[in-house]
Design a protein around this motif. Structure first.
Motif, PDB file in Angstrom:
ATOM      1  N   ARG A 152      14.670   4.348   0.632  1.00 34.57           N
ATOM      2  CA  ARG A 152      14.672   2.944   0.235  1.00 34.57           C
ATOM      3  C   ARG A 152      15.642   2.137   1.087  1.00 34.57           C
ATOM      4  O   ARG A 152      15.339   1.012   1.502  1.00 34.57           O
ATOM      5  CB  ARG A 152      15.027   2.816  -1.246  1.00 34.57           C
ATOM      6  N   GLU A 153      16.803   2.703   1.335  1.00 32.08           N
ATOM      7  CA  GLU A 153      17.805   1.985   2.138  1.00 32.08           C
ATOM      8  C   GLU A 153      17.309   1.774   3.565  1.00 32.08           C
ATOM      9  O   GLU A 153      17.487   0.692   4.136  1.00 32.08           O
ATOM     10  CB  GLU A 153      19.130   2.770   2.136  1.00 32.08           C
TER      11      GLU A 153
ATOM     12  N   THR B 163       0.804  -1.220   0.000  1.00 32.79           N
ATOM     13  CA  THR B 163       0.000   0.000   0.000  1.00 32.79           C
ATOM     14  C   THR B 163       0.836   1.270   0.000  1.00 32.79           C
ATOM     15  O   THR B 163       0.298   2.362  -0.213  1.00 32.79           O
ATOM     16  CB  THR B 163      -0.927   0.025   1.226  1.00 32.79           C
ATOM     17  N   GLY B 164       2.159   1.162   0.258  1.00 35.91           N
ATOM     18  CA  GLY B 164       2.992   2.349   0.332  1.00 35.91           C
ATOM     19  C   GLY B 164       2.847   3.097   1.640  1.00 35.91           C
ATOM     20  O   GLY B 164       3.337   4.233   1.769  1.00 35.91           O
ATOM     21  N   LYS B 165       2.169   2.469   2.613  1.00 39.05           N
ATOM     22  CA  LYS B 165       1.996   3.135   3.902  1.00 39.05           C
ATOM     23  C   LYS B 165       3.322   3.269   4.641  1.00 39.05           C
ATOM     24  O   LYS B 165       3.482   4.170   5.478  1.00 39.05           O
ATOM     25  CB  LYS B 165       0.999   2.352   4.758  1.00 39.05           C
ATOM     26  N   ASP B 166       4.265   2.347   4.365  1.00 44.44           N
ATOM     27  CA  ASP B 166       5.560   2.438   5.046  1.00 44.44           C
ATOM     28  C   ASP B 166       6.291   3.722   4.667  1.00 44.44           C
ATOM     29  O   ASP B 166       6.859   4.406   5.522  1.00 44.44           O
ATOM     30  CB  ASP B 166       6.403   1.206   4.719  1.00 44.44           C
ATOM     31  N   LYS B 167       6.253   4.068   3.373  1.00 47.37           N
ATOM     32  CA  LYS B 167       6.892   5.312   2.926  1.00 47.37           C
ATOM     33  C   LYS B 167       6.172   6.531   3.497  1.00 47.37           C
ATOM     34  O   LYS B 167       6.815   7.504   3.898  1.00 47.37           O
ATOM     35  CB  LYS B 167       6.899   5.370   1.411  1.00 47.37           C
ATOM     36  N   GLU B 168       4.855   6.434   3.533  1.00 44.79           N
ATOM     37  CA  GLU B 168       4.087   7.548   4.095  1.00 44.79           C
ATOM     38  C   GLU B 168       4.392   7.724   5.573  1.00 44.79           C
ATOM     39  O   GLU B 168       4.565   8.855   6.065  1.00 44.79           O
ATOM     40  CB  GLU B 168       2.600   7.278   3.886  1.00 44.79           C
ATOM     41  N   PHE B 169       4.472   6.606   6.281  1.00 42.89           N
ATOM     42  CA  PHE B 169       4.774   6.665   7.716  1.00 42.89           C
ATOM     43  C   PHE B 169       6.176   7.226   7.954  1.00 42.89           C
ATOM     44  O   PHE B 169       6.388   8.072   8.834  1.00 42.89           O
ATOM     45  CB  PHE B 169       4.639   5.267   8.318  1.00 42.89           C
ATOM     46  N   LEU B 170       7.149   6.757   7.149  1.00 39.82           N
ATOM     47  CA  LEU B 170       8.517   7.232   7.307  1.00 39.82           C
ATOM     48  C   LEU B 170       8.617   8.721   6.982  1.00 39.82           C
ATOM     49  O   LEU B 170       9.364   9.471   7.641  1.00 39.82           O
ATOM     50  CB  LEU B 170       9.448   6.425   6.392  1.00 39.82           C
TER      51      LEU B 170
END
Length: 432
Positions: free
Chosen positions: A261-262, A174-181
């Protein structure tokens, strides 16, 4: 009964006038045979008409105030009412007639055809959806403990390792990890960009320098010399570190950046390794058991339903369908499910002969029992209605139904009387 002149009254008046004319002719021509015949017939017709008028009127009133065996219907009203009730119950609503008419009805084809009408189907589905909504809300308190128990049972079957794996997969897809970060980076950027943060960094550098030179006299001497000649400026170092941190946080918050990403790759790698650790496994299971034991699921479920009920009642007071307004997808899905089950049920009733017969027998029994119970109800209604009528109203009720026949009875009295008078006159002439 106060009424105008009807055809029977007019007939009687005509007979009376004929009697007077015949009497005048008889007195003028006493030896005239035709005058005697007219007088004899008109007299008999007048007597017959008066007698039948008296008889018919005596059914409802006291003709000329005559009190004996007159006004029969008002005096016998209780017997009349009882007879009327018996007639309606035993003739119109008799068991034989009820079952005879029901046997002629094809109940199941009529029912299936009625239920398959688009308007009726839409109305029933609408009512079923509303009924399910209201039923669930009304049963919320009683079912809160059951729902909470089901939730605990379901959560107890979930392994923490599997949950974390699924959660990580969901975050990635869902891309929630990028949003959260990105949100975390934005938060820390706000914290790091302040002057207070810079002073904290400076204090950390000074503390670090103090820690490293605390037990070394030569190191203290060099550090003091460096500060004296301005080789080491902690203020500038703190500012540089702050700028580097802000740059790093900006890159971390930028979507799909290299640093982002890293960091995420490193996070997932370490999460997999951590998920395999026995200590972590034991910790997560203890945490899960503690949460399941201490979470107030019952009160949470009950409070949720209470809030839903209050909100739905407010919407209904405004003539608004709460499901259609706030949960259109849920309502649409409910309608689809109920419509499918509705069609499946009708198809099953049509195809299954045994079920069709069972439902038909049930309907036949219900309708027959209802109709039989109507006998008593109809009797009560007829008794109540007739008992409320006055004598005059009761007379009119009966008289209006048989008025043509009663008028002909009175006219027949005059006609038959005239005929009998004619026969008697000829008999008398023959025998004299």
């Amino acid at each position: 009964m106060t009424r105008g002149l009807n055809k029977a009254d007019k007939t009687l008046c005509i007979v009376f006038v004929l009697f007077l004319l015949s009497l005048g002719l008889h007195l003028s021509y006493p030896q005239n045979l035709l005058a005697d015949l007219l007088l004899f017939c008109s007299e008999a017709a007048l007597v017959g008409g008066i007698a039948d008028w008296f008889a018919v009127t005596a059914l409802f009133e006291k003709p000329l105030g005559f009190p004996y065996h007159t006004a029969i219907l008002p005096r016998r009203r209780e017997a009349f009412i009882e007879a009327s009730v018996t007639l309606v119950q035993q003739e119109f609503f008799s068991r034989r007639k009820i079952f005879h008419h029901l046997e002629k009805m094809h109940l199941m084809p009529m029912l299936i055809s009625w239920l398959r009408e688009p308007a009726m189907e839409a109305r029933l589905i609408q009512q079923l959806v509303d009924y399910m909504r209201d039923f669930l809300l009304q049963q919320s308190k009683a079912q809160a403990a059951i729902i909470a128990a089901k939730l605990r049972e379901t959560l107890a079957k979930v392994e923490p390792e599997d949950f974390f794996a699924l959660w990580g997969t969901w975050l990635q897809k869902t891309g929630k990890d990028k949003e959260f970060l990105a949100r975390v980076a934005a938060y820390w950027r706000g914290q790091v960009s302040t002057a207070a943060a810079r002073q904290q960094i400076k204090a950390m550098l000074e503390a670090y320098e103090q820690e490293k030179t605390n037990d070394n006299v030569f190191a203290q001497l060099l550090a003091g010399f460096a500060q004296a000649v301005d080789l080491i400026n902690y203020e500038e170092a703190a500012e540089l570190i702050q700028q580097q941190l802000l740059t790093m946080l900006d890159e971390l918050g930028r979507s799909d950046s290299k640093l982002q990403r890293e960091i995420l790759q490193l996070f997932y790698e370490k999460a997999v390794e951590l998920n395999k650790e026995p200590q972590f496994h034991q910790l997560t299971h203890e945490l899960k058991d503690s949460l399941l034991r201490d979470l107030p699921l019952e009160s949470a479920v009950e409070n949720m339903f209470d809030q839903l009920r209050i909100h739905f009642l407010e919407d209904k007071a405004r003539d608004v369908d709460p499901l259609a307004e706030h949960l259109p997808a849920l309502r649409s899905r409910l309608e689809e499910l109920i419509s499918e089950e509705y069609q499946r049920t009708l198809h099953l009733i049509e195809q299954d002969a045994e079920l069709n017969h069972a439902v038909g027998s049930f309907l036949y029994d219900v309708i027959a029992r209802t109709a039989l119970h109507a006998q008593t109800l109809v009797g009560v209604i007829v008794t109540d209605v007739l008992s409320r009528l006055t004598d005059e109203q009761l007379n009119h009720l009966v008289y209006d139904k048989v008025e043509p026949d009663l008028l002909w009875i009175r006219m027949n009295g005059s006609i038959v009387g005239a005929g009998i008078g004619l026969v008697l006159f000829f008999i008398l002439q023959v025998t004299m």
